[in-house]
Scaffold this motif. Structure first.
Motif, short mmCIF file in Angstrom:
data_model
loop_
_atom_site.label_atom_id
_atom_site.label_comp_id
_atom_site.label_asym_id
_atom_site.label_seq_id
_atom_site.Cartn_x
_atom_site.Cartn_y
_atom_site.Cartn_z
N ALA A 412 0.81 -1.36 -0.03
CA ALA A 412 0.04 0.06 -0.02
C ALA A 412 0.88 1.26 -0.04
CB ALA A 412 -1.01 -0.02 1.27
N GLY A 413 1.83 1.38 0.69
CA GLY A 413 2.85 2.45 0.83
C GLY A 413 3.56 2.66 -0.37
N VAL A 414 4.07 1.70 -1.29
CA VAL A 414 4.44 1.77 -2.65
C VAL A 414 3.34 2.35 -3.51
CG1 VAL A 414 5.50 0.72 -4.40
CG2 VAL A 414 6.28 0.02 -2.20
N GLY A 415 2.37 2.01 -3.44
CA GLY A 415 1.36 2.48 -4.27
C GLY A 415 1.02 4.05 -3.94
N ILE A 416 0.94 4.45 -3.02
CA ILE A 416 0.92 5.89 -2.65
C ILE A 416 1.93 6.68 -3.31
CG2 ILE A 416 0.81 7.70 -0.60
CD1 ILE A 416 -0.85 5.43 1.12
N SER A 417 3.22 5.95 -3.00
CA SER A 417 4.32 6.74 -3.46
C SER A 417 4.42 6.82 -4.97
CB SER A 417 5.76 5.98 -2.90
OG SER A 417 6.56 6.46 -3.57
N LEU A 418 3.79 5.60 -5.76
CA LEU A 418 3.68 5.84 -7.04
C LEU A 418 2.82 6.91 -7.72
CD1 LEU A 418 4.08 1.81 -8.02
CD2 LEU A 418 5.51 3.81 -8.84
N GLY A 419 1.47 6.93 -6.78
CA GLY A 419 0.34 7.92 -7.33
C GLY A 419 1.26 9.31 -7.22
N LYS A 420 1.98 9.81 -6.36
CA LYS A 420 2.43 10.79 -6.29
C LYS A 420 3.42 11.06 -7.20
CE LYS A 420 2.11 11.07 -1.17
NZ LYS A 420 2.93 11.26 0.27
N ALA A 421 4.33 9.97 -7.68
CA ALA A 421 5.17 10.23 -8.70
C ALA A 421 4.59 10.37 -10.20
CB ALA A 421 6.09 8.82 -8.90
N TYR A 422 3.39 9.67 -10.28
CA TYR A 422 2.71 9.69 -11.53
C TYR A 422 1.99 11.16 -11.71
CZ TYR A 422 -1.82 9.41 -14.18
OH TYR A 422 -2.81 9.82 -15.13
N SER A 423 1.71 11.86 -10.65
CA SER A 423 1.20 13.21 -10.54
C SER A 423 2.10 14.20 -10.80
CB SER A 423 0.18 13.49 -9.31
OG SER A 423 -0.57 12.66 -8.95
N LYS A 424 3.20 14.10 -10.42
CA LYS A 424 4.53 15.00 -11.01
C LYS A 424 4.80 14.89 -12.73
CE LYS A 424 6.51 15.03 -6.53
NZ LYS A 424 7.95 14.50 -5.62
N ARG A 425 4.70 13.80 -12.82
CA ARG A 425 4.85 13.57 -14.57
C ARG A 425 3.59 14.06 -15.57
NH1 ARG A 425 8.51 9.18 -16.45
NH2 ARG A 425 9.82 8.65 -14.79
N LEU A 426 2.69 14.14 -15.09
CA LEU A 426 1.53 14.62 -15.72
C LEU A 426 1.88 16.11 -16.26
CD1 LEU A 426 -1.77 13.72 -13.67
CD2 LEU A 426 -1.02 12.76 -15.83
N PRO A 427 1.15 16.23 -17.84
CA PRO A 427 1.30 17.59 -18.35
C PRO A 427 0.79 18.66 -17.43
CG PRO A 427 0.82 15.84 -19.89
CD PRO A 427 0.82 15.23 -18.55
N GLU A 428 1.37 19.61 -17.26
CA GLU A 428 0.89 20.69 -16.43
C GLU A 428 -0.71 21.06 -16.80
OE1 GLU A 428 3.31 24.22 -16.78
OE2 GLU A 428 4.88 23.36 -16.26
N ASP A 429 -1.08 20.90 -18.01
CA ASP A 429 -2.67 21.32 -17.88
C ASP A 429 -3.45 20.02 -17.82
OD1 ASP A 429 -1.67 19.80 -20.32
OD2 ASP A 429 -2.85 20.86 -21.88
N THR A 430 -3.12 18.94 -17.31
CA THR A 430 -3.92 17.70 -17.07
C THR A 430 -3.88 17.60 -15.57
OG1 THR A 430 -2.66 16.72 -18.94
CG2 THR A 430 -3.98 15.21 -17.31
#
Length: 433
Positions: A412-430
């Motif tokens: 679960a902890g790894v999942g939360i961390s990956l969600g944060k990393a994914y958010s940082k990789r999103l284009p700025e308008d997404t």
């Protein structure tokens, strides 16, 4: 080719999609329906073949599967480097269709062979990860990140409907057409999925995707070395995080799978009856999964982001493992298994696939395939031996369940961390949610 018709149960769920996305969802839905209906007809056969040689040898089958994966991954990598992405899926699926036909002929000659049973078990364990991984790579290539959060939930429902129809058909037909007949029917469904692939490629081109001459076009080969996918994983903290997530997922699945196999082999000695029991369990899981995918997955992803999809089920499984440690009985195991499998198909898998919408094409097809196949089966192999070692202590299911609970919390902890990393990789308008 005309756009595939939209199944009636999806219409209300599609109301929040853009008009030009609905036909793509229908095509994706049918693609995964065909893949999973075919695979879930094979899955009860596979489980029966795994029991044939004795449950005590399952860890060896898991290890053999991992070794075969290590051989298959560089072969696939070399193939993917040289073949245009638009042809990659059709050619790979055609090869698997030929192999299904060969196994069908082999079962006609030596249906009771333990060696054939073990070879088939390993082959299906490789086959199912490859066909599903490549299909999701293809969808991640077709869809943009914002589209993925809207589309992947209802598209994944196609897998669940197929996963419901497949075991029901398998359970009804296995006595009449035998294992060989089920294999041939699965090959036909795999071939039918290719029409959906062709339509989605056309949809991508019609809606502003890269043209054939551009670097990101599916009409171009990716190039690179056969081991490029593995090297990409080793060099990227993001991909290593996804690998850790997959290994922990495989560990939880393996611990529960071994218990299921042991109990069913003890209570149902007849091979055909075992296949029918496995089909019934699969049907229940898929029916529940459809309800979650159509009513929950997309809303959760859009409102709370990917991290909720990745962390909710690991937390629930941690609670389930604790319950198993306190009450290690069959009924509790079945409940935990259902929660784990429904949660994986309805929440974890769509969330995991969304992680690959923010990477380049080579990562989608090569590195992702390494993670979905070799890394996943490495997790299977290691956790299989760990489970066998814990069982050898003779303390019952309790210790393994407690270990599983701790690992599920880490998951679960790894999942939360990956969600944060994914958010940082999103284009700025997404937006993430």
């Amino acid at each position: 080719m005309p756009a595939p018709a939209i199944p009636a149960p999806l219409r209300s769920r599609l109301a929040g999609l853009l008009p030009d996305e609905r036909s793509a969802v229908a095509a994706g839905f049918l693609l995964f329906f065909c893949l999973f209906a075919g695979y879930f007809m094979l899955r009860p056969v596979r489980e029966t073949m795994g029991i044939t040689g004795g449950v005590q040898h399952l860890q060896w089958l898991f290890t053999a599967t991992f070794v075969v994966m290590l051989v298959a991954v560089p072969i696939y990598g070399a193939f993917a480097a040289r073949v245009r992405r638009a042809r990659l899926v059709p050619w790979l699926y055609a090869a698997f269709m030929a192999q299904l036909a060969a196994f069908a002929a082999a079962f006609q000659v030596g249906a009771d062979s333990v060696v054939l049973a073990r070879v088939f078990y390993v082959w299906v364990s490789v086959y199912n990860l490859f066909v599903v991984s490549v299909a999701w790579s293809f969808l991640a290539d077709v869809c943009q990140p914002g589209q993925a959060r809207r589309l992947f939930g209802p598209i994944a429902a196609g897998a669940s409907v197929g996963g419901l129809v497949g075991p029901v058909m398998g359970g009804l037909l296995v006595r009449g057409i035998g294992f060989s007949g089920l294999l041939l029917l699965s090959a036909v469904l795999l071939g039918a999925s290719l029409g959906c692939v062709a339509w989605l490629l056309g949809w991508r081109t019609r809606h502003g995707a890269a043209a054939d001459g551009e670097p990101d076009s599916p009409a171009r080969a990716m190039g690179g070395a056969s081991w490029a996918g593995l090297l990409s994983v080793l060099r990227s903290p993001y991909l290593l995080g996804i690998s850790a997530f997959v290994i922990l997922l495989a560990t939880a699945s393996t611990f529960l799978y071994f218990e299921q196999a042991r109990l069913i082999s003890e209570q149902f000695p007849d091979r055909v009856r075992q296949a029918e029991i496995f089909s019934s369990i699969d049907a229940v899981v898929q029916a529940l999964t459809i309800l979650v995918q159509l009513g929950v997955t997309g809303r959760l992803a859009q409102r709370f982001g990917v991290r909720v999809l990745l962390a909710a089920i690991p937390l629930a499984i941690a609670v389930g493992f604790v319950a198993l440690a306190v009450m290690p009985i069959f009924s509790v195991l079945v409940i935990v298994m259902i929660v784990r499998r429904v949660g994986e198909y309805a929440l974890v898998r769509p969330g995991r696939e969304m992680l690959f919408t923010v990477v380049d094409a080579e990562t989608k097809y090569k590195a992702k395939n390494v993670i979905d196949t070799a890394v996943y089966r490495a997790g299977d192999a290691v956790s299989g031996w760990a489970k066998a070692g814990i069982d050898a202590l003779g303390a019952g299911a309790g210790p393994a369940a407690l270990v599983g609970a701790v690992l599920a919390l880490v998951w679960a902890g790894v999942g939360i961390s990956l969600g944060k990393a994914y958010s940082k990789r999103l284009p700025e308008d997404t937006p993430d949610a």
